[in-house]
Every structure is written in structure tokens, then in C-alpha cells.
Design an enzyme around this catalytic site. Sequence first.
Site, PDB file in Angstrom:
ATOM      1  N   ASP A 112     -56.755  21.548 118.856  1.00 59.47           N
ATOM      2  CA  ASP A 112     -57.530  22.243 117.831  1.00 59.47           C
ATOM      3  C   ASP A 112     -57.113  21.757 116.441  1.00 59.47           C
ATOM      4  OD1 ASP A 112     -59.425  24.705 117.382  1.00 59.47           O
ATOM      5  OD2 ASP A 112     -57.700  25.139 116.113  1.00 59.47           O
ATOM      6  N   TYR A 132     -59.068  26.323 106.572  1.00 61.41           N
ATOM      7  CA  TYR A 132     -60.517  26.123 106.459  1.00 61.41           C
ATOM      8  C   TYR A 132     -60.944  26.058 104.992  1.00 61.41           C
ATOM      9  CZ  TYR A 132     -60.620  27.243 111.420  1.00 61.41           C
ATOM     10  OH  TYR A 132     -60.402  27.228 112.773  1.00 61.41           O
ATOM     11  N   HIS A 136     -62.438  25.230 125.478  1.00 62.01           N
ATOM     12  CA  HIS A 136     -61.596  24.886 124.331  1.00 62.01           C
ATOM     13  C   HIS A 136     -60.139  25.273 124.579  1.00 62.01           C
ATOM     14  CE1 HIS A 136     -60.814  24.029 120.102  1.00 62.01           C
ATOM     15  NE2 HIS A 136     -60.161  25.173 120.000  1.00 62.01           N
TER      16      HIS A 136
END
Length: 319
Positions: free
Chosen positions: A137, A244, A300
Site C-alpha cells: 500500500d 494524502y 488489497h
Amino acid sequence: MRKKSKLKPLLTFLFLFFIFGNKGQSQSKLQTKKLKDITHEYASVNGVKLHYAKAGNGKKLIMFVHGFPEFWYAYKHQLQEFSKSGEYTVIAPDMRGYNLSSKPDSIKEYQVKYMVEDLRQLSEKLGFKKFTLVAHDWGGGIAWWFAITHPDYLNKLVIINAPHPAIFQRELSKNPDQQKASAYMTFFQTNRAEKALSANNYEQLVETVFGPDLKTRNFNDADKQEYLRAWSQPGALTASLNYYRAMALGSGLDNSSYKVNVPTLVIWGEKDKYLITSNLTGLEAYVPDLKIKRVSDGSHWIIHEQPQLVNKYIKKFIK
């Protein structure tokens, strides 16, 4: 009449505090003790203090790097498995902003270049100039950049469901399916994200990581409590979301070639709803020495769903 002793109530209070007031800490230690031979240490690097879990004292280093919204505990299976032979020193840091590591206030300090330098300095602090890097990730995104900019530090690179930066840029700009899958990133950049993700005891994060059934991802309620404890660390949620928010600033690194001149294994769960499989298309143009293992029934979160399979692929690749 005898005077009442002030000592007895004090002793009673201290006794009760020891038994009940320290309960959360004791439970945390109890859960960690179940993870055999894992120790916890800190290293001051690049202006921050990183906490890391460690197992083994071998002559070769394997560093496991987590993504959002996890922490070192994501690699509890790998820490135990890869330290057994005595060949490796195995570590899994809490990345800056997560769990027990430092949490800088400034968003700009979450540009990729800072995390890349954190890992470089951490390896040197531990006495290793060459190591194997395994990442998932967001950790994988940082690991790609580490390999691009510091190939001389790496023996091998293992990426688990994390797109190469050049490929991901292509997919985000041209592929509607990836644009839709990544829509959550826009929300994570807003100032509403913390409130939404922490509501109802981090209900959204629990659903994201653990799914509808803890057992499908090899988790139990004790594991869930460890994650809740990590998410509840002061400032941790904001700091993890700052990864982010810093995306708009760019990586801060030279991206002229995007070439990865390191032997690389990519393990990819094909049922990933955040990163579609077209992120593998054309990857060989950037990674000449490349092996890809596709897992048709993996999501994921494949490192949790199928840890034995992930370990098997990694072992075969690095030996």
C-alpha cells in the site's frame, strides 16, 4: 479516640490503580507477549523518532513497511516467520505519523522524500548498507521511490499491492476505473476526514481493514483492539491522512526515469477494489528484472488473508 491513618487510603488507592488503572497498558503488553521473540525499539532518524518492531539478529536485514491505515503489527506473521532461521534481522517500523512514531505537524513533512530518507537512515542506524525491502500500500509507494533513488541500498525489492508511481499516474489520468477506485483519496484530503473516520469508535477503518468477518482476514478481536489502540494515539489519524494531503506537493524526488534497477517481486491480489490490475500493465518497461505473482482470490489485504502464501513467495524470491 485513635486517629484514622492517612496511609491506609493511600495504599488502597495505589493498589486499585495498579490493578485497574493500568489495565489498558497491561492488556497491550499481554497481546504483544503472544508474539514470540518480537522486541520494540526506537531510532532517531531524519528529525523524527521511529518506533520499530524487531525479530532476529541475523547478518541480513529485511525491512517490512506498512501502508494506510496500519502499523508495524500488519507484519506480525512475517516478523516471526523470517526470523526463525537465524539468517535475518527482521524489522517493521511504524512509519512517521503512525502509532508510536513521531508525528510532525506540517503537511509538507509527509512528502514521499521524507519517508524515503527515514528508511535510508534507519537501515544505516541499524548497521546495514544493503537490505531487502518489502512493502504494501502506501509503504509500497514509498518503497518504489526508495528503489528508484537508492538502488545501491537494496538486495531485493518486494511490492505487495502498490502501484509504480509512473504507472499509477497513467492510470489516474486515463483510466476511469482507477479514477473511481481512488475517489476516496479526495475525501481523505479534506478537513472532514478525521471526524468521519473516527466516528463510532473508528467504524469505517474497522470495516476497511477487517471486513465483515474478522476471521476472513485471520484477525481476532484482540487484533482489532491493537489497531484501535494505534489509531487512538494522539495525532495519529491526522498524521496518517497527511500522506494524502501532501500528494499535491509531489514526491520531492527526481522522477526523470522512474527506472527500478533492483530485482523486484510484485505480489498482487487481483480482487483489490482500490488498485485495479491494469496497474501491472507495462510495468516491465520500468522494472527490467521483474517477477509478478498474481493471486486471483486475493484482495488489497492479501498479507492478512494469505500470510503463508505471501511468505512462500517472498522466501523463494530472496533466497
